[in-house]
Write an enzyme that holds these catalytic residues in place. Sequence first.
Site, PDB file in Angstrom:
ATOM      1  N   SER A 148       0.861  -1.176   0.000  1.00  0.00           N
ATOM      2  CA  SER A 148       0.000   0.000   0.000  1.00  0.00           C
ATOM      3  C   SER A 148       0.895   1.222   0.000  1.00  0.00           C
ATOM      4  O   SER A 148       2.093   1.132   0.311  1.00  0.00           O
ATOM      5  CB  SER A 148      -0.886  -0.005   1.258  1.00  0.00           C
ATOM      6  N   TYR A 161      -1.888  -0.825  10.464  1.00  0.00           N
ATOM      7  CA  TYR A 161      -1.885  -1.020   9.008  1.00  0.00           C
ATOM      8  C   TYR A 161      -0.573  -0.531   8.411  1.00  0.00           C
ATOM      9  O   TYR A 161       0.032  -1.214   7.576  1.00  0.00           O
ATOM     10  CB  TYR A 161      -3.071  -0.267   8.403  1.00  0.00           C
TER      11      TYR A 161
END
Length: 310
Positions: A148, A161
Site C-alpha cells: 500500500s 496497518y
Amino acid sequence: MQVFSNRVAVITGAGSGFGREFALTAAELGMRLVLADIQPAPLDETKKMVEANGATAVTEVCDVSKAADVESLAALAMSSFGGVNLLFNNAGVGSGGLVWENTVKDWEWVLGVNVWGVIHGVRVFTPLMLEQAKADPGYEGHIVNTASMAGLLSPQLMGAYNVSKHAVVALSETLYHDLGAIQENAEGQGRRLDCSVLCPAFVPTGISQSHRVRPSALLNEDSPTASMKLAQSMTHKAVSSGKLTAADVSRITFDAIRDQRFYIITHPKIMATVQMRLDDIAQQSNPRDPFGMKQSVRPDLSVLQQQMPG
C-alpha cells in the site's frame, strides 16, 4: 513475464477487490487459476465469473495467517496444474486508531493477515517456483505482494496497518535482492522468477469493511474508541472516493509484470508526499504531516484533541 496463456496463477484474497480483478484479468489472458479467500461465498462467485470467461479454476478457503492453510493451497496448485507461474500474495485487512489504543488482538489480526500471509506465501511458493525454473529453461514466474502507499508513508490513525504494509515493502525488496543473488549473472541478466510490490492509494474495494471477516477469537471485547471510530470513518470516506477502480489497478499491475517493474505505483501524484518523507529522513528533519498535501482525506482531529488535558 511475457506469456500468460495456459500458465498458472495463484491468487489470495480472490473473493473481492484487487484479488477478484486479478482473477478476471488472468482469465482473459487464458491463465489457469488457483483462487483462495477466507470467505466461501465470494470465492465461489469469483470462480463462476472466471469460468464464464472460459477459465479453468480451482478454489480453496484459506486463512493466509496460518502456515498450514498456505501450504495446503500450494499443494492444491501442484496437484491440479503441476506448477505455479504467477503468485499474488494479495489478502489484506485494515484496522485503525491511535497507535497506543490498538489492542493485542488488533495487532495479531492485522499482522497475521497482512504480514504473515505474505511471509507464508513467499516461504512456501518461492522454492516451488525456483525448482520449476531450474527444471525448465523456458520457465517464467513472478510474485506480486500487495502492500500500500501506507508502506511508503506513515499517516496518523493507521498505525497497525502502516506497520504491516511497511513490512511487506521491506520483505518484497529483500525478496527482489535475494532472487537476484541466486539468478543474475555478471551482466545482471537471468531472472526467470521476478517479483513486484504493489503500492496503491485509496481504491474502492472492501478493505474498509474487512472487520466483517475478523475471526471471532480476535474480536475486541470493548467498544471501539473515539480514535478507532474516526479512523474507520476516514478510511471508508477515502476509499469510497477513490477514482481509480480495482480493475484499473489490475491492468496497471499486469503491465508492470510484463515490464518486470518492481515498484507498482498506481497513484503517481502521491509520490510527492513520499519524496517529502524521504527528504525528512535525509535531512534528519521531524516528519511532516503525510496528509498535508491531501487535505481532503485528512481526518478531523479536533474531536480527539478535545480529550487531551488542558
